[in-house]
Design a protein around this motif. Structure first.
Motif, PDB file in Angstrom:
ATOM      1  N   GLU A 122       0.831  -1.210   0.000  1.00  0.00           N
ATOM      2  CA  GLU A 122       0.000   0.000   0.000  1.00  0.00           C
ATOM      3  C   GLU A 122       0.865   1.259   0.000  1.00  0.00           C
ATOM      4  O   GLU A 122       0.589   2.212  -0.731  1.00  0.00           O
ATOM      5  N   ALA A 123       1.930   1.261   0.802  1.00  0.00           N
ATOM      6  CA  ALA A 123       2.844   2.410   0.830  1.00  0.00           C
ATOM      7  C   ALA A 123       3.536   2.584  -0.518  1.00  0.00           C
ATOM      8  O   ALA A 123       3.727   3.712  -0.990  1.00  0.00           O
ATOM      9  N   MET A 125       2.293   1.676  -3.464  1.00  0.00           N
ATOM     10  CA  MET A 125       1.296   2.183  -4.413  1.00  0.00           C
ATOM     11  C   MET A 125       1.079   3.686  -4.229  1.00  0.00           C
ATOM     12  O   MET A 125       0.931   4.420  -5.214  1.00  0.00           O
ATOM     13  N   GLU A 126       1.084   4.142  -2.989  1.00  0.00           N
ATOM     14  CA  GLU A 126       0.983   5.586  -2.730  1.00  0.00           C
ATOM     15  C   GLU A 126       2.193   6.321  -3.301  1.00  0.00           C
ATOM     16  O   GLU A 126       2.063   7.397  -3.875  1.00  0.00           O
ATOM     17  N   ALA A 127       3.372   5.729  -3.131  1.00  0.00           N
ATOM     18  CA  ALA A 127       4.593   6.351  -3.653  1.00  0.00           C
ATOM     19  C   ALA A 127       4.555   6.431  -5.179  1.00  0.00           C
ATOM     20  O   ALA A 127       5.021   7.411  -5.768  1.00  0.00           O
ATOM     21  N   TYR A 128       4.004   5.410  -5.833  1.00  0.00           N
ATOM     22  CA  TYR A 128       3.892   5.431  -7.298  1.00  0.00           C
ATOM     23  C   TYR A 128       3.079   6.630  -7.773  1.00  0.00           C
ATOM     24  O   TYR A 128       3.346   7.181  -8.845  1.00  0.00           O
ATOM     25  N   GLN A 129       2.113   7.038  -6.996  1.00  0.00           N
ATOM     26  CA  GLN A 129       1.280   8.186  -7.381  1.00  0.00           C
ATOM     27  C   GLN A 129       2.102   9.467  -7.475  1.00  0.00           C
ATOM     28  O   GLN A 129       1.755  10.363  -8.237  1.00  0.00           O
ATOM     29  N   THR A 130       3.196   9.554  -6.717  1.00  0.00           N
ATOM     30  CA  THR A 130       4.039  10.750  -6.749  1.00  0.00           C
ATOM     31  C   THR A 130       4.889  10.833  -8.008  1.00  0.00           C
ATOM     32  O   THR A 130       5.360  11.899  -8.364  1.00  0.00           O
ATOM     33  N   GLU A 135      10.925   8.684  -3.922  1.00  0.00           N
ATOM     34  CA  GLU A 135       9.864   8.168  -3.052  1.00  0.00           C
ATOM     35  C   GLU A 135       9.589   6.698  -3.348  1.00  0.00           C
ATOM     36  O   GLU A 135       9.330   5.914  -2.447  1.00  0.00           O
ATOM     37  N   ARG A 139      10.278   2.684  -0.994  1.00  0.00           N
ATOM     38  CA  ARG A 139       9.054   1.918  -0.720  1.00  0.00           C
ATOM     39  C   ARG A 139       9.119   0.558  -1.414  1.00  0.00           C
ATOM     40  O   ARG A 139       8.619  -0.436  -0.883  1.00  0.00           O
TER      41      ARG A 139
END
Length: 176
Positions: A122-123, A125-130, A135, A139
């Motif tokens: 999950e962390a 996937m959030e980093a991929y959004q950046t 980042e 992760r």
């Protein structure tokens, strides 16, 4: 860090119980990771010892620590230099990581056992959004570490932690 002593409160005292060689190794590793010492850069023991006011033996010990960690390499008649990773170096690290991860996922896992890997995913996937490699890379390494952690082996965890240091360096070289 010490937060409390009998009879009084003490804040922000950091104890460093490392040798001078380890402190020099840590400083050199930081300089390598920041790109101040680039791949192929020679590490001159005498110049470093002189600038730090320590013995060449201490510097040599520090550089040997980095050699074991895969950040520097010794070449006969040339001395130590920051590793300039080859294609084979990268493949070897990924081959080792693959073997450990495949071993970890062969056994069916409970939801509880999978929880750290799910949280790390999950962390990630959030980093991929950046879309920021700075980042995403840490992760991704955290996710793979969580997978290997499912093997529940302190020895493998210690080995993998060393592998992650080398991977982190290689990723920095590749992205920079």
């Amino acid at each position: 860090m010490i937060d409390y002593c009998v009879g009084m409160t003490v804040h922000n005292i950091m104890l460093r119980r490392t040798s001078t060689a380890q402190q020099v190794a840590d400083g050199l590793a930081d300089a390598i990771m920041r790109g101040e010492l680039t791949p192929g850069s020679p590490i001159k023991e005498s110049a470093l010892a002189s600038s730090l006011g320590i013995s060449r033996n201490t510097v040599r010990e520090a550089v040997r620590i980095l050699e074991v960690g895969g950040m520097v390499r010794y070449t006969l008649h040339h001395g130590f230099a920051v590793v300039d990773p080859s294609h084979d170096d990268i493949l070897e690290l990924y081959r080792a990581r693959l073997a450990m991860e495949v071993s970890a996922v062969r056994v069916p896992r409970t939801s509880e056992e999978l929880a750290p890997a799910r949280a790390a995913l999950e962390a990630l996937m959030e980093a991929y959004q950046t879309k920021d490699p700075a980042e995403i890379a840490p992760r991704a390494l955290d996710f793979h570490t969580a997978i290997v952690g499912m093997l529940n082996s302190k020895q493998i965890d210690a080995f993998y932690a060393q592998l992650v240091k080398e991977l982190r360096y290689l990723l920095r070289v590749l992205f920079v």
